[in-house]
Design a protein around this motif. Sequence first.
Motif, PDB file in Angstrom:
ATOM      1  N   TRP A   1       0.839  -1.202   0.000  1.00 18.33           N
ATOM      2  CA  TRP A   1       0.000   0.000   0.000  1.00 18.33           C
ATOM      3  C   TRP A   1       0.877   1.257   0.000  1.00 18.33           C
ATOM      4  CZ3 TRP A   1       0.108   3.680   3.895  1.00 18.33           C
ATOM      5  CH2 TRP A   1      -0.786   4.732   3.738  1.00 18.33           C
ATOM      6  N   TYR A   2       1.905   1.287   0.832  1.00 19.60           N
ATOM      7  CA  TYR A   2       2.775   2.461   0.934  1.00 19.60           C
ATOM      8  C   TYR A   2       3.454   2.741  -0.407  1.00 19.60           C
ATOM      9  CZ  TYR A   2       5.926   5.839   3.058  1.00 19.60           C
ATOM     10  OH  TYR A   2       6.602   6.995   3.381  1.00 19.60           O
ATOM     11  N   LEU A   3       3.955   1.689  -1.034  1.00 15.03           N
ATOM     12  CA  LEU A   3       4.630   1.845  -2.323  1.00 15.03           C
ATOM     13  C   LEU A   3       3.659   2.358  -3.383  1.00 15.03           C
ATOM     14  CD1 LEU A   3       7.183   1.493  -4.040  1.00 15.03           C
ATOM     15  CD2 LEU A   3       6.482  -0.868  -4.422  1.00 15.03           C
ATOM     16  N   GLU A   4       2.453   1.799  -3.413  1.00 13.98           N
ATOM     17  CA  GLU A   4       1.454   2.235  -4.391  1.00 13.98           C
ATOM     18  C   GLU A   4       0.995   3.667  -4.127  1.00 13.98           C
ATOM     19  OE1 GLU A   4      -1.694  -0.628  -4.203  1.00 13.98           O
ATOM     20  OE2 GLU A   4      -0.474  -2.209  -5.105  1.00 13.98           O
ATOM     21  N   THR A   5       0.901   4.049  -2.869  1.00 13.34           N
ATOM     22  CA  THR A   5       0.398   5.366  -2.492  1.00 13.34           C
ATOM     23  C   THR A   5       1.437   6.463  -2.709  1.00 13.34           C
ATOM     24  OG1 THR A   5      -1.052   4.361  -0.853  1.00 13.34           O
ATOM     25  CG2 THR A   5      -0.611   6.700  -0.603  1.00 13.34           C
ATOM     26  N   THR A   6       2.668   6.193  -2.293  1.00 12.36           N
ATOM     27  CA  THR A   6       3.695   7.231  -2.351  1.00 12.36           C
ATOM     28  C   THR A   6       4.644   7.081  -3.528  1.00 12.36           C
ATOM     29  OG1 THR A   6       5.285   6.007  -0.981  1.00 12.36           O
ATOM     30  CG2 THR A   6       3.686   7.430   0.164  1.00 12.36           C
ATOM     31  N   GLY A   7       4.709   5.882  -4.083  1.00  8.36           N
ATOM     32  CA  GLY A   7       5.660   5.620  -5.153  1.00  8.36           C
ATOM     33  C   GLY A   7       7.071   5.413  -4.639  1.00  8.36           C
ATOM     34  N   GLU A   8       7.211   5.293  -3.325  1.00  7.91           N
ATOM     35  CA  GLU A   8       8.525   5.125  -2.705  1.00  7.91           C
ATOM     36  C   GLU A   8       8.533   3.891  -1.820  1.00  7.91           C
ATOM     37  OE1 GLU A   8       9.406   8.607  -0.456  1.00  7.91           O
ATOM     38  OE2 GLU A   8       9.240   9.939  -2.171  1.00  7.91           O
ATOM     39  N   THR A   9       9.707   3.321  -1.656  1.00  8.84           N
ATOM     40  CA  THR A   9       9.871   2.238  -0.702  1.00  8.84           C
ATOM     41  C   THR A   9       9.767   2.830   0.699  1.00  8.84           C
ATOM     42  OG1 THR A   9      11.359   1.126  -2.225  1.00  8.84           O
ATOM     43  CG2 THR A   9      11.438   0.414   0.068  1.00  8.84           C
ATOM     44  N   PRO A  10       9.055   2.156   1.598  1.00  2.94           N
ATOM     45  CA  PRO A  10       8.901   2.712   2.952  1.00  2.94           C
ATOM     46  C   PRO A  10      10.236   2.855   3.680  1.00  2.94           C
ATOM     47  CG  PRO A  10       7.504   0.776   2.640  1.00  2.94           C
ATOM     48  CD  PRO A  10       8.350   0.912   1.435  1.00  2.94           C
ATOM     49  N   LYS A  11      10.403   3.999   4.310  1.00  2.00           N
ATOM     50  CA  LYS A  11      11.557   4.244   5.178  1.00  2.00           C
ATOM     51  C   LYS A  11      11.005   4.368   6.589  1.00  2.00           C
ATOM     52  CE  LYS A  11      14.249   6.534   1.650  1.00  2.00           C
ATOM     53  NZ  LYS A  11      13.437   7.039   0.567  1.00  2.00           N
ATOM     54  N   PHE A  12      11.573   3.626   7.505  1.00  2.00           N
ATOM     55  CA  PHE A  12      11.029   3.555   8.859  1.00  2.00           C
ATOM     56  C   PHE A  12      10.829   4.920   9.493  1.00  2.00           C
ATOM     57  CE2 PHE A  12      13.469  -0.636   8.888  1.00  2.00           C
ATOM     58  CZ  PHE A  12      12.400  -1.332   8.397  1.00  2.00           C
ATOM     59  N   ASP A  13      11.795   5.810   9.324  1.00  2.00           N
ATOM     60  CA  ASP A  13      11.701   7.130   9.954  1.00  2.00           C
ATOM     61  C   ASP A  13      10.660   8.020   9.297  1.00  2.00           C
ATOM     62  OD1 ASP A  13      13.575   6.540  11.863  1.00  2.00           O
ATOM     63  OD2 ASP A  13      15.249   7.440  10.779  1.00  2.00           O
ATOM     64  N   ALA A  14      10.253   7.698   8.080  1.00  2.00           N
ATOM     65  CA  ALA A  14       9.303   8.545   7.365  1.00  2.00           C
ATOM     66  C   ALA A  14       7.852   8.152   7.628  1.00  2.00           C
ATOM     67  CB  ALA A  14       9.590   8.476   5.871  1.00  2.00           C
ATOM     68  N   ILE A  15       7.628   7.002   8.237  1.00  2.00           N
ATOM     69  CA  ILE A  15       6.267   6.514   8.477  1.00  2.00           C
ATOM     70  C   ILE A  15       5.789   7.034   9.824  1.00  2.00           C
ATOM     71  CG2 ILE A  15       4.849   4.469   8.836  1.00  2.00           C
ATOM     72  CD1 ILE A  15       6.820   3.027   6.924  1.00  2.00           C
ATOM     73  N   GLY A  16       4.594   7.643   9.802  1.00  2.00           N
ATOM     74  CA  GLY A  16       4.042   8.208  11.030  1.00  2.00           C
ATOM     75  C   GLY A  16       2.617   7.757  11.260  1.00  2.00           C
ATOM     76  N   PRO A  17       2.009   8.285  12.314  1.00  2.00           N
ATOM     77  CA  PRO A  17       0.638   7.912  12.660  1.00  2.00           C
ATOM     78  C   PRO A  17      -0.367   8.182  11.547  1.00  2.00           C
ATOM     79  CG  PRO A  17       1.650   9.165  14.444  1.00  2.00           C
ATOM     80  CD  PRO A  17       2.597   9.198  13.284  1.00  2.00           C
ATOM     81  N   LEU A  18      -0.157   9.234  10.778  1.00  2.00           N
ATOM     82  CA  LEU A  18      -1.074   9.538   9.679  1.00  2.00           C
ATOM     83  C   LEU A  18      -1.035   8.430   8.623  1.00  2.00           C
ATOM     84  CD1 LEU A  18      -3.097  11.453   8.423  1.00  2.00           C
ATOM     85  CD2 LEU A  18      -1.194  12.692   7.406  1.00  2.00           C
ATOM     86  N   ASP A  19       0.148   7.903   8.344  1.00  2.00           N
ATOM     87  CA  ASP A  19       0.274   6.802   7.380  1.00  2.00           C
ATOM     88  C   ASP A  19      -0.495   5.576   7.865  1.00  2.00           C
ATOM     89  OD1 ASP A  19       2.061   8.088   5.505  1.00  2.00           O
ATOM     90  OD2 ASP A  19       3.590   7.895   7.071  1.00  2.00           O
ATOM     91  N   ILE A  20      -0.379   5.282   9.145  1.00  2.00           N
ATOM     92  CA  ILE A  20      -1.075   4.122   9.715  1.00  2.00           C
ATOM     93  C   ILE A  20      -2.585   4.333   9.637  1.00  2.00           C
ATOM     94  CG2 ILE A  20      -1.368   2.677  11.765  1.00  2.00           C
ATOM     95  CD1 ILE A  20       1.464   2.547  10.453  1.00  2.00           C
ATOM     96  N   ALA A  21      -3.048   5.538   9.957  1.00  2.00           N
ATOM     97  CA  ALA A  21      -4.489   5.842   9.893  1.00  2.00           C
ATOM     98  C   ALA A  21      -5.000   5.734   8.460  1.00  2.00           C
ATOM     99  CB  ALA A  21      -4.754   7.233  10.452  1.00  2.00           C
ATOM    100  N   GLU A  22      -4.222   6.199   7.492  1.00  2.00           N
ATOM    101  CA  GLU A  22      -4.629   6.104   6.091  1.00  2.00           C
ATOM    102  C   GLU A  22      -4.662   4.652   5.625  1.00  2.00           C
ATOM    103  OE1 GLU A  22      -2.189   8.684   3.730  1.00  2.00           O
ATOM    104  OE2 GLU A  22      -2.929  10.481   4.734  1.00  2.00           O
ATOM    105  N   PHE A  23      -3.704   3.866   6.088  1.00  2.00           N
ATOM    106  CA  PHE A  23      -3.692   2.442   5.753  1.00  2.00           C
ATOM    107  C   PHE A  23      -4.926   1.752   6.336  1.00  2.00           C
ATOM    108  CE2 PHE A  23      -2.246  -1.934   6.937  1.00  2.00           C
ATOM    109  CZ  PHE A  23      -2.235  -2.455   5.650  1.00  2.00           C
ATOM    110  N   LYS A  24      -5.281   2.106   7.554  1.00  2.00           N
ATOM    111  CA  LYS A  24      -6.483   1.538   8.173  1.00  2.00           C
ATOM    112  C   LYS A  24      -7.723   1.897   7.356  1.00  2.00           C
ATOM    113  CE  LYS A  24      -9.229   1.533  12.391  1.00  2.00           C
ATOM    114  NZ  LYS A  24      -9.369   2.048  13.747  1.00  2.00           N
ATOM    115  N   ARG A  25      -7.843   3.155   6.964  1.00  2.00           N
ATOM    116  CA  ARG A  25      -8.969   3.601   6.137  1.00  2.00           C
ATOM    117  C   ARG A  25      -9.001   2.852   4.803  1.00  2.00           C
ATOM    118  NH1 ARG A  25      -8.603   8.471   8.259  1.00  2.00           N
ATOM    119  NH2 ARG A  25      -6.889   9.063   6.951  1.00  2.00           N
TER     120      ARG A  25
END
Length: 64
Positions: free
Chosen positions: A7-31
């Motif tokens: 989902w992160y790759l499809e949404t942002t076009g980038e490979t997930p970086k641990f430091d770049a992932i925040g609560p908003l990303d988790i909430a969007e993934f849940k949605r």
Amino acid sequence: MKKFFRWYLETTGETPKFDAIGPLDIAEFKRYMQNRGQKPATINRALACLSTFFTWAVEQGHAA
């Protein structure tokens, strides 16, 4: 984890970086999962997996 990373790759076009992932990303993934008709148990299991993973990543110094 696979669902989140895909989902992160499809949404942002980038490979997930641990430091770049925040609560908003988790909430969007849940949605995203809710909108795809995933059952609550499936969503909760995915969120629990992410929580465990990021707790480990912080403890190991891979994320802040």
